[in-house]
Design a protein around this motif. Structure first.
Motif, mmCIF file in Angstrom:
data_model
loop_
_atom_site.group_PDB
_atom_site.id
_atom_site.type_symbol
_atom_site.label_atom_id
_atom_site.label_comp_id
_atom_site.label_asym_id
_atom_site.label_seq_id
_atom_site.Cartn_x
_atom_site.Cartn_y
_atom_site.Cartn_z
ATOM 1 N N SER A 214 0.820 -1.205 0.000
ATOM 2 C CA SER A 214 0.000 0.000 0.000
ATOM 3 C C SER A 214 0.856 1.258 0.000
ATOM 4 C CB SER A 214 -0.904 0.010 1.230
ATOM 5 O OG SER A 214 -1.780 -1.089 1.213
ATOM 6 N N ASN A 215 0.376 2.286 -0.713
ATOM 7 C CA ASN A 215 0.988 3.616 -0.746
ATOM 8 C C ASN A 215 2.386 3.645 -1.369
ATOM 9 O OD1 ASN A 215 -1.168 5.136 0.601
ATOM 10 N ND2 ASN A 215 -0.629 3.858 2.367
ATOM 11 N N SER A 216 2.686 2.648 -2.186
ATOM 12 C CA SER A 216 3.980 2.630 -2.871
ATOM 13 C C SER A 216 3.961 3.558 -4.082
ATOM 14 C CB SER A 216 4.316 1.210 -3.345
ATOM 15 O OG SER A 216 4.474 0.323 -2.263
ATOM 16 N N ILE A 217 5.108 4.182 -4.366
ATOM 17 C CA ILE A 217 5.315 4.912 -5.608
ATOM 18 C C ILE A 217 6.314 4.101 -6.421
ATOM 19 C CG2 ILE A 217 6.142 7.037 -6.662
ATOM 20 C CD1 ILE A 217 5.255 8.516 -4.160
ATOM 21 N N VAL A 218 5.875 3.648 -7.604
ATOM 22 C CA VAL A 218 6.645 2.673 -8.381
ATOM 23 C C VAL A 218 6.956 3.251 -9.755
ATOM 24 C CG1 VAL A 218 6.672 0.303 -9.253
ATOM 25 C CG2 VAL A 218 5.371 0.850 -7.178
ATOM 26 N N ALA A 219 8.196 3.047 -10.210
ATOM 27 C CA ALA A 219 8.591 3.531 -11.540
ATOM 28 C C ALA A 219 9.649 2.595 -12.110
ATOM 29 C CB ALA A 219 9.136 4.953 -11.453
ATOM 30 N N GLY A 220 9.817 2.662 -13.438
ATOM 31 C CA GLY A 220 10.898 1.927 -14.072
ATOM 32 C C GLY A 220 10.454 0.677 -14.803
ATOM 33 N N VAL A 221 11.439 0.049 -15.508
ATOM 34 C CA VAL A 221 11.216 -1.197 -16.238
ATOM 35 C C VAL A 221 12.348 -2.140 -15.900
ATOM 36 C CG1 VAL A 221 10.912 -2.256 -18.493
ATOM 37 C CG2 VAL A 221 10.104 0.077 -18.124
ATOM 38 N N PRO A 222 12.142 -3.194 -15.121
ATOM 39 C CA PRO A 222 10.898 -3.484 -14.417
ATOM 40 C C PRO A 222 10.658 -2.483 -13.289
ATOM 41 C CG PRO A 222 12.587 -4.995 -13.689
ATOM 42 C CD PRO A 222 13.190 -4.194 -14.814
ATOM 43 N N GLY A 223 9.441 -2.384 -12.819
ATOM 44 C CA GLY A 223 9.093 -1.410 -11.796
ATOM 45 C C GLY A 223 9.780 -1.653 -10.467
ATOM 46 N N ARG A 224 10.212 -0.547 -9.838
ATOM 47 C CA ARG A 224 10.810 -0.618 -8.507
ATOM 48 C C ARG A 224 10.180 0.455 -7.624
ATOM 49 N NH1 ARG A 224 15.088 -3.971 -8.429
ATOM 50 N NH2 ARG A 224 16.045 -4.499 -10.427
ATOM 51 N N VAL A 225 10.053 0.153 -6.350
ATOM 52 C CA VAL A 225 9.475 1.108 -5.406
ATOM 53 C C VAL A 225 10.482 2.224 -5.137
ATOM 54 C CG1 VAL A 225 8.594 1.454 -3.077
ATOM 55 C CG2 VAL A 225 7.998 -0.610 -4.330
ATOM 56 N N LEU A 226 10.075 3.473 -5.398
ATOM 57 C CA LEU A 226 10.938 4.615 -5.132
ATOM 58 C C LEU A 226 10.812 5.090 -3.690
ATOM 59 C CD1 LEU A 226 10.345 6.718 -8.380
ATOM 60 C CD2 LEU A 226 12.074 4.952 -7.948
ATOM 61 N N LYS A 227 9.580 5.132 -3.202
ATOM 62 C CA LYS A 227 9.332 5.522 -1.820
ATOM 63 C C LYS A 227 7.901 5.195 -1.470
ATOM 64 C CE LYS A 227 8.093 10.357 -2.754
ATOM 65 N NZ LYS A 227 8.387 11.773 -2.408
ATOM 66 N N ASN A 228 7.555 5.432 -0.206
ATOM 67 C CA ASN A 228 6.195 5.230 0.262
ATOM 68 C C ASN A 228 5.545 6.585 0.507
ATOM 69 O OD1 ASN A 228 3.971 4.563 2.390
ATOM 70 N ND2 ASN A 228 4.611 2.575 1.591
ATOM 71 N N ARG A 229 4.264 6.705 0.191
ATOM 72 C CA ARG A 229 3.561 7.977 0.329
ATOM 73 C C ARG A 229 3.380 8.402 1.780
ATOM 74 N NH1 ARG A 229 -1.849 7.478 -1.680
ATOM 75 N NH2 ARG A 229 -1.960 9.750 -1.500
ATOM 76 N N LYS A 230 3.441 7.459 2.702
ATOM 77 C CA LYS A 230 3.277 7.793 4.120
ATOM 78 C C LYS A 230 4.636 8.024 4.752
ATOM 79 C CE LYS A 230 -1.180 5.788 5.305
ATOM 80 N NZ LYS A 230 -1.906 4.906 6.246
ATOM 81 N N PRO A 231 4.920 9.234 5.242
ATOM 82 C CA PRO A 231 6.223 9.537 5.850
ATOM 83 C C PRO A 231 6.527 8.590 7.007
ATOM 84 C CG PRO A 231 4.943 11.540 5.553
ATOM 85 C CD PRO A 231 4.015 10.395 5.261
ATOM 86 N N GLY A 232 7.752 8.078 6.996
ATOM 87 C CA GLY A 232 8.193 7.226 8.082
ATOM 88 C C GLY A 232 7.799 5.776 7.950
ATOM 89 N N GLU A 233 6.926 5.481 7.006
ATOM 90 C CA GLU A 233 6.529 4.091 6.834
ATOM 91 C C GLU A 233 7.626 3.341 6.108
ATOM 92 O OE1 GLU A 233 2.896 1.806 4.630
ATOM 93 O OE2 GLU A 233 2.402 3.430 6.005
#
Length: 250
Positions: A214-233
Motif C-alpha cells: 500500500s501507498n507505494s510509488i513505483v517507476a521503471g522497467v521493471p518497476g521498482r518502489v521509489l518511496k512510500n507515500r506515508k512519511p516514516g513508513e
C-alpha cells in the motif's frame, strides 16, 4: 448551477463541483451528447445481465455477450469502446465508472479456454486506449484512476519448451488486483499475478512485474518502489520487484 445539481444527485456526491466555467454553447453541446448517450444506453442495457440506473453509451460501442455484463449506475462508455464479457464470472462494473474512447476489455482469448472475468469498483475511471485482459481475472477497486494506454494482463504464454511452438505450450493464468485509491500512470503495463496495494501510484511507462505494498510509488522497467507515500513508513513491497521468471513473462 442546475447541471451541477443534477450531477450531484446522479453521483450521490453533495460535494461535486465543476471547477471550470462553461458558456451556454459549451453546456448545450455537453448536454446534447449526454442525452444521445442515454438514449443508446437505454436500449443496450435491456440486454445486460443487470443494470442499476442510467447508462451512457457513445457511438461505435460494441458489447459482446451482454448477458454476462452487469452495469452499475451512471456507467459511461465513450466512443468505440469494445467489451467482450464471455467468461465464467462475466464483467461486473459498479457505480459511477467511466471508460474513455477506444478502451478494450476482454475476458477470453483462446476460445478453448474460457476466461475468469473483470470487476471494476465504484467511482473508477479508465482513460482512452486502455486494454484489460481478464482471462485470469482482474479486480479493480474503488476510486482508481487508470491512465491512457494502460495494459493489464492476467494470462501469459508458456515458452520454456524449445521443441514446441510457443502457441502450443498453453498458458499460465494469475489474477491481477488493483486496490482502492490507486493511480496507474499513462502507458503502464501490469503483468499477471500482481497486486497493487491501496493508495499506490504507478509511474507512466512502468512495467509492474511483482506485487507492491500500500501507498507505494513505483517507476521503471521493471518497476521498482521509489518511496512510500506515508512519511516514516517502511518502504517495502509485498514481494521484491525483480526480473520475473521467464516462464511467466508475457
Amino acid at each position: 448551477m442546475l447541471i451541477e445539481k443534477v450531477i450531484r444527485k446522479l453521483k450521490g456526491n453533495p460535494d461535486y463541483k465543476w471547477e471550470s466555467k462553461y458558456d451556454l454553447r459549451d453546456l448545450v453541446e455537453i448536454t446534447s451528447v449526454r442525452f444521445k448517450q442515454v438514449l443508446r444506453g437505454s436500449w443496450k442495457k435491456i440486454f445486460f445481465k443487470a443494470s442499476n440506473g442510467l447508462v451512457f453509451i457513445g457511438t461505435g460501442v460494441i458489447i459482446r455477450h451482454p448477458y454476462l455484463f452487469t452495469a452499475g449506475a451512471n456507467l459511461i462508455l465513450e466512443d468505440h469502446v469494445y467489451i467482450n464479457a464471455l467468461s465464467c464470472k462475466g464483467i461486473f462494473v459498479k457505480d459511477n465508472v467511466s471508460l474513455a474512447r477506444n478502451c478494450t476489455m476482454i475476458c477470453t482469448g483462446v476460445i478453448a479456454h474460457k476466461g475468469v472475468g473483470i470487476t471494476i469498483g465504484n467511482n473508477s475511471g479508465i482513460n482512452a486506449g486502455a486494454y484489460l485482459a481478464g482471462q485470469g481475472g482482474i479486480e479493480i477497486g474503488d476510486d482508481v484512476i487508470i491512465g491512457p494506454g494502460v495494459k493489464i494482463f492476467s494470462e501469459n504464454h508458456n515458452f520454456s519448451d524449445t521443441d514446441k511452438n510457443i502457441k502450443d505450450q498453453g498458458v499460465t493464468r494469475s489474477s491481477v488486483v488493483i486496490e482502492n485509491n490507486c493511480w496507474i500512470g499513462a502507458g503502464a503495463t501490469i503483468l499477471a499475478g500482481v497486486t497493487i496495494g491501496e493508495g499506490s501510484v504507478i509511474a507512466a511507462g512502468c512495467v509492474v512485474t511483482k506485487s507492491v505494498a500500500s501507498n507505494s510509488i513505483v517507476a521503471g522497467v521493471p518497476g521498482r518502489v521509489l518511496k512510500n507515500r506515508k512519511p516514516g513508513e517502511v518502504e517495502v513491497i509485498i514481494k521484491s520487484i525483480t526480473r520475473p521468471d521467464v516462464t511467466k513473462y508475457g
